[in-house]
Design a protein around this motif. Sequence first.
Motif, mmCIF file in Angstrom:
data_model
loop_
_atom_site.group_PDB
_atom_site.id
_atom_site.type_symbol
_atom_site.label_atom_id
_atom_site.label_comp_id
_atom_site.label_asym_id
_atom_site.label_seq_id
_atom_site.Cartn_x
_atom_site.Cartn_y
_atom_site.Cartn_z
ATOM 1 N N PRO A 272 0.817 -1.218 0.000
ATOM 2 C CA PRO A 272 0.000 0.000 0.000
ATOM 3 C C PRO A 272 0.850 1.267 0.000
ATOM 4 O O PRO A 272 1.866 1.345 0.695
ATOM 5 N N VAL A 273 0.420 2.234 -0.786
ATOM 6 C CA VAL A 273 1.177 3.460 -1.005
ATOM 7 C C VAL A 273 0.415 4.657 -0.454
ATOM 8 O O VAL A 273 -0.793 4.793 -0.661
ATOM 9 N N ARG A 274 1.141 5.524 0.247
ATOM 10 C CA ARG A 274 0.551 6.758 0.767
ATOM 11 C C ARG A 274 0.566 7.867 -0.268
ATOM 12 O O ARG A 274 -0.336 8.696 -0.323
ATOM 13 N N GLY A 275 1.590 7.882 -1.117
ATOM 14 C CA GLY A 275 1.660 8.918 -2.131
ATOM 15 C C GLY A 275 2.999 8.925 -2.837
ATOM 16 O O GLY A 275 3.904 8.135 -2.523
ATOM 17 N N GLY B 251 15.182 15.222 -2.903
ATOM 18 C CA GLY B 251 16.233 15.796 -3.733
ATOM 19 C C GLY B 251 15.795 15.772 -5.177
ATOM 20 O O GLY B 251 14.701 16.241 -5.530
ATOM 21 N N ASP B 252 16.606 15.188 -6.044
ATOM 22 C CA ASP B 252 16.256 15.109 -7.458
ATOM 23 C C ASP B 252 15.623 13.769 -7.830
ATOM 24 O O ASP B 252 15.474 13.457 -9.007
ATOM 25 N N GLN B 253 15.221 12.985 -6.823
ATOM 26 C CA GLN B 253 14.671 11.658 -7.078
ATOM 27 C C GLN B 253 13.148 11.631 -6.922
ATOM 28 O O GLN B 253 12.612 12.173 -5.949
ATOM 29 N N SER B 254 12.483 10.974 -7.854
ATOM 30 C CA SER B 254 11.065 10.672 -7.695
ATOM 31 C C SER B 254 10.950 9.430 -6.821
ATOM 32 O O SER B 254 11.613 8.424 -7.092
ATOM 33 N N VAL B 255 10.128 9.501 -5.783
ATOM 34 C CA VAL B 255 10.050 8.391 -4.843
ATOM 35 C C VAL B 255 8.603 8.025 -4.559
ATOM 36 O O VAL B 255 7.671 8.775 -4.851
ATOM 37 N N VAL B 256 8.434 6.843 -3.975
ATOM 38 C CA VAL B 256 7.135 6.335 -3.550
ATOM 39 C C VAL B 256 7.155 6.220 -2.032
ATOM 40 O O VAL B 256 8.075 5.620 -1.459
ATOM 41 N N TYR B 257 6.136 6.800 -1.386
ATOM 42 C CA TYR B 257 6.016 6.691 0.066
ATOM 43 C C TYR B 257 5.001 5.603 0.392
ATOM 44 O O TYR B 257 3.827 5.688 0.002
ATOM 45 N N LEU B 258 5.445 4.580 1.095
ATOM 46 C CA LEU B 258 4.534 3.523 1.510
ATOM 47 C C LEU B 258 3.657 4.002 2.655
ATOM 48 O O LEU B 258 4.065 4.845 3.460
#
Length: 367
Positions: A318-321, A326-333
Amino acid sequence: MYARQQGPQAEPHGSDLLVLDDATEPRGLPAVVARRRRGRRVLAGVLVVALLLIGATATALFVATESLGNNVARVPDVFGDLDAAARPADSPALTFLLVGSDSRADAPTTGAGATADGGSERSDVLMLARVDPARTGASVVSIPRDSWVDIPGHGENKINAAYAFGGPSLLVRTVEQLTGIRVDHLAVIDFAGFRAMVDAVGGIRVRVAEATENEGVRFHQGVNELDGAAALAYVRQRHGLPRGDIDRAARQQNALRALLDKAASAGMLTDPVPLYRLLDAVSRSVSVDDTLSNGGIRELGFEVRGLRPSGLTFVGAPVRGLGREGDQSVVYLDDARSSELWNAVQTDALAAYTRRNPTDTLGETPP
């Protein structure tokens, strides 16, 4: 490469996997192929193949020979450097960490035929596959490669960086810390190996929600038939998908499911010639940890012979958003729901979790 749009067709039924003819043994073929009376063990092995992307595909055949088992490359010392006291407790379930490496080399970097160096790439595909203690059900949980997590000794970073920082051992340690689930075995396949597996089954069929394009391949809305090269473009795509890396993880699960469906619908499990070719391709395309011997794969086949397609559940962490570090696109669980998910996996209560969280399951038509 090709990605052909298909008209309406009957979808393959997972139950077809359960029908194997034990009556007549083919002549003029190696004895290892001819043992069709071991049908249910072949079924078990192929289910493990499709789920785990490892040489366990050859489980049934290992009963008669070691040749395919010897094709499977071993990754040394995956668990040797881990602190046994700090790891999650042993469980009667069986858990594999499935890793698709991010190498773009034309030559394979995993499997017995590896000729290119794949030691520095990041992991592109991360799935935790867990077979329940009764060996009648299994869950496959995708973890987005861009998930922002704590990597032991390196602080917070994308989870796929663990593979680059410290190889398979650090990745196992990171996943165990994240999930609280002990990893029993590791399986690694690169893109060259995945392409070979798809081509070995004659291509796969996937449903696409909306028309997209990636790496020169156009995917039509509806059913597309993909060869190995087009399937790579399908599972690699992130840009142009509504949820980016999250949708890519869903596509990777969908391709895995399609591989299993194709093997069943094409009659590969009842025709010894294409079955052997598939098993040979898989065994040459993957690497597994060196604790999984040929005998261990053989025992695994016996253990999971009761596993049925209806017992397989594909879920996404499950992902929160989405965001940036920094310069990285990330996924927050989603920490709360993730904790609930990992507990459900550990306690074999995944059915209840998916009823409460249906959007976390793999739908029939991912983006």
